[in-house]
Structures are given as C-alpha cells and as structure tokens.
Design a protein around this motif. Structure first.
Motif, PDB file in Angstrom:
ATOM      1  N   GLN A  62       8.699 -45.613 -32.774  1.00 57.39           N
ATOM      2  CA  GLN A  62       8.433 -46.188 -31.454  1.00 57.39           C
ATOM      3  C   GLN A  62       8.029 -45.105 -30.453  1.00 57.39           C
ATOM      4  O   GLN A  62       8.648 -44.915 -29.422  1.00 57.39           O
ATOM      5  N   SER A  63       6.991 -44.369 -30.783  1.00 59.96           N
ATOM      6  CA  SER A  63       6.463 -43.323 -29.896  1.00 59.96           C
ATOM      7  C   SER A  63       4.985 -43.597 -29.666  1.00 59.96           C
ATOM      8  O   SER A  63       4.364 -44.370 -30.410  1.00 59.96           O
ATOM      9  N   PRO A  64       4.384 -42.981 -28.638  1.00 59.51           N
ATOM     10  CA  PRO A  64       2.957 -43.219 -28.368  1.00 59.51           C
ATOM     11  C   PRO A  64       2.054 -42.958 -29.570  1.00 59.51           C
ATOM     12  O   PRO A  64       1.112 -43.712 -29.825  1.00 59.51           O
ATOM     13  N   MET A  65       2.368 -41.910 -30.336  1.00 62.09           N
ATOM     14  CA  MET A  65       1.540 -41.576 -31.499  1.00 62.09           C
ATOM     15  C   MET A  65       1.434 -42.758 -32.462  1.00 62.09           C
ATOM     16  O   MET A  65       0.337 -43.102 -32.933  1.00 62.09           O
ATOM     17  N   TYR A  66       2.549 -43.397 -32.750  1.00 61.66           N
ATOM     18  CA  TYR A  66       2.560 -44.503 -33.702  1.00 61.66           C
ATOM     19  C   TYR A  66       2.122 -45.814 -33.060  1.00 61.66           C
ATOM     20  O   TYR A  66       1.634 -46.715 -33.754  1.00 61.66           O
ATOM     21  N   PHE A  67       2.280 -45.917 -31.756  1.00 60.85           N
ATOM     22  CA  PHE A  67       1.721 -47.058 -31.030  1.00 60.85           C
ATOM     23  C   PHE A  67       0.203 -47.063 -31.173  1.00 60.85           C
ATOM     24  O   PHE A  67      -0.417 -48.090 -31.466  1.00 60.85           O
ATOM     25  N   PHE A  68      -0.409 -45.874 -31.018  1.00 63.48           N
ATOM     26  CA  PHE A  68      -1.857 -45.754 -31.171  1.00 63.48           C
ATOM     27  C   PHE A  68      -2.264 -45.969 -32.626  1.00 63.48           C
ATOM     28  O   PHE A  68      -3.285 -46.608 -32.904  1.00 63.48           O
ATOM     29  N   LEU A  69      -1.465 -45.446 -33.568  1.00 63.95           N
ATOM     30  CA  LEU A  69      -1.781 -45.613 -34.989  1.00 63.95           C
ATOM     31  C   LEU A  69      -1.750 -47.089 -35.392  1.00 63.95           C
ATOM     32  O   LEU A  69      -2.630 -47.561 -36.122  1.00 63.95           O
ATOM     33  N   GLY A  70      -0.763 -47.830 -34.892  1.00 67.60           N
ATOM     34  CA  GLY A  70      -0.681 -49.253 -35.190  1.00 67.60           C
ATOM     35  C   GLY A  70      -1.890 -50.009 -34.664  1.00 67.60           C
ATOM     36  O   GLY A  70      -2.455 -50.871 -35.345  1.00 67.60           O
ATOM     37  N   ASN A  71      -2.305 -49.676 -33.441  1.00 65.92           N
ATOM     38  CA  ASN A  71      -3.488 -50.306 -32.863  1.00 65.92           C
ATOM     39  C   ASN A  71      -4.747 -49.924 -33.630  1.00 65.92           C
ATOM     40  O   ASN A  71      -5.636 -50.766 -33.834  1.00 65.92           O
TER      41      ASN A  71
END
Length: 318
Positions: A62-71
């Motif tokens: 639940q960090s920005p890096m993985y938020f962007f990866l999910g998108n």
C-alpha cells in the motif's frame, strides 16, 4: 517524413470497411498463431490481473510505487484487450474485414491508452526519483491526493488530442487498396492508405509522437539521471544495489515500450510500412503487456512475497 501526393483516382472516400492483412503472409502458421495468441492473451490477463489484485489487497503493497504499478497493470489489460481479441478472431474465422467505424474506434482507443501508458511510466519514474533523491519529503510530496491526481492525469492526458487526431485521419479520402498491412488499426498503416497531400497529417503524427512519446521519455531520462547521480554518492555498495534494484524493473518496461513505439512512429511514412514496423508494433502492443508481470515479479522482492501469500491463500481454500 515523405508527404508524397497520391493519385486521386479510385477515390474511396465513402469507404465502408478495411481489410486487416495481419498474418496473411504466413498462411501455414494460422492455427499455430491462433493458439499462441490465445495463450498470450490469457497470460496477460492472468499476470496483470494478479498484480492489480495483490496491489489492492496486500497490506505490504500500500505505497505509491505499488499504487502506480496496479494502475499500470490495469492499463495494460485495457490496452491489449483493444487489439488482441480482434487478432484472434481474424485468425480463427479468416474474416479480416473491419468496418470504418470500428477501425476508427480501435485506433482512437489504442492512441489514448498508449499516451496514458507513456505518461504513467513517466509518473512511476518521478516516484522513484522522489523516494531516492528526496526521501525525507517523500510522504509529503507523494501523498494519496497527489498520486490519484497523477494517475487520473495520465489516463485522460491524451483524450482530446487523440480523438482529434483520429477524426482528422478518418476525414481523409482513401484511394487504391483498402488493405491495412498490419495486425490492427494503428495510425501509420492507416495513414499509408490516404489520398492527396497528407503533409499536415504526417506533421500531426510527428507532433503527437513528440508530445506523447518523447516528452515523457525525456522526463524519465531526467529522473533517472538524478537517481543515478544520487545513488553513486551513497557510501555503501549495499545501499547502491538496493536503490538500483527498485528501478531496474521499471527501466526494463520503459526500454521495451518506448524503444519499439518511438522507432515505429518516427520511421513511418506514407511510402513505407512493412514487416519491420509490424514486428516492432507487436512489442509495444503485446510483448510489453505480457512481460510486465514477469519483470515485476522476478525483480521485486515485495511483489514475490505478496504473490506467494496470495497463491497460498487461494490453494488453502481448495
């Protein structure tokens, strides 16, 4: 770019459909390619879909890096779903025709999502820049609101321009053959069929490639130049290796997507669109979405741990 004026004879401005040649030059491989594309599409849906799920469900991601990866993974699913099912359908039925409207819609969607992918890759590079070069400011700079705005901006950035560009292309007259020497309705091969002086259209394609391809790529290069400069100043070799490992997956995807995409769009012209361009287009249209989950799962320890936990929970339910 060559803006050769094509003859007006045989005007097909009232064109109702195109013929997508696709893999017609290798008739003996039709059923093999049919099966291969089904496997590839299934893998893309499964791999990218799993990344979307774990980045949403796993508390450790639940960090920005993985938020962007999910998108980004969700974007890959959308992007490939515009082209691959139609390619499979054409191979399975041997019906290669596509209506004028369907071709325009396919082109418009691929251009919009392609632009979104370029900008989202630039956003992911910016995220790595902030976390490595300005770690103390990271929670403040990359807060949830900013991350959401960056993602929404990436998704909608190309909508007005790409709708306009598609409308401009399909308002042209088409002459001669209506056969598209490609796997889907991509911009360069469709423009290749247009009549008359299309210099303005070619310049718009070139300008679009600059804005939606070169600009994001330069932002990525700038981000990584700052990252490399910062990492090399670290005294610990372990710290350097850890910092570089967080960027390697992203860089691999950037090279695959931008390398093939920019070469295709900048070398295309109205007198030449052939086999090399078709192969390159497969890299940004199919290969990058397929390798995205592989690259991130193999090169990222957190993703590997999350995947193991995810599959363990699924098998435990059986």
């Amino acid at each position: 770019m060559n803006h050769h004026r094509k003859p007006q004879g045989g005007n097909l401005s009232n064109l109702k459909e195109f013929v997508i040649l696709g893999f017609s030059d290798v008739p003996y491989l039709q059923w093999f390619l049919f099966g291969l594309l089904i496997v590839m599409y299934s893998f893309i849906l499964l791999g990218n879909g799993t990344i979307v799920l774990i980045t949403r469900l796993d508390s450790a991601l639940q960090s920005p890096m993985y938020f962007f990866l999910g998108n980004f993974s969700f974007l890959e699913i959308c992007y490939v779903s515009i082209t691959l099912p139609r390619m499979v359908f054409n191979l399975g039925t041997q019906r290669r025709t596509i209506s004028f409207i369907a071709c325009a819609a396919q082109m418009c969607c691929t251009l919009i999502l392609g632009a979104a992918e370029c900008f989202l890759l630039a956003v992911m590079a910016y995220d790595r820049y902030v976390v490595i070069c300005k770690p103390l400011h990271y929670p403040l700079v990359m807060n949830q609101r900013v991350c959401s705005q960056l993602v929404i901006g990436s998704w909608i950035s190309g909508i007005p321009a790409q709708i306009g560009q598609t409308s401009q292309i399909f308002s042209l007259s088409f002459c001669g053959a209506n056969q598209i020497n490609h796997f889907f309705c991509d911009l360069p091969p469709v423009l290749h069929l247009a009549c008359g002086d299309i210099f303005v259209n070619e310049m718009m394609v070139f300008l679009g490639a600059l804005i939606f391809g070169v600009v994001p790529f330069l932002l990525i290069v700038f981000s990584y130049s700052k990252i490399i400069s910062t990492v090399l100043k670290l005294s610990s070799a372990t710290s350097q290796a850890k910092a570089f490992s967080t960027c390697s997956s992203h860089l691999a995807v950037v090279m695959l997507f931008f390398g093939s995409g920019m070469v295709t769009y900048f070398r295309s012209n109205t007198n030449h669109y052939g086999g090399t361009d078709k192969v390159l287009s497969l890299f940004y249209a199919v290969v990058t979405p397929m390798f995205n989950p592989i690259i991130y799962s193999l090169r990222n320890k957190d993703v590997k741990i999350a995947l193991r936990k995810f599959f363990y929970r699924q098998f435990a339910k059986i």
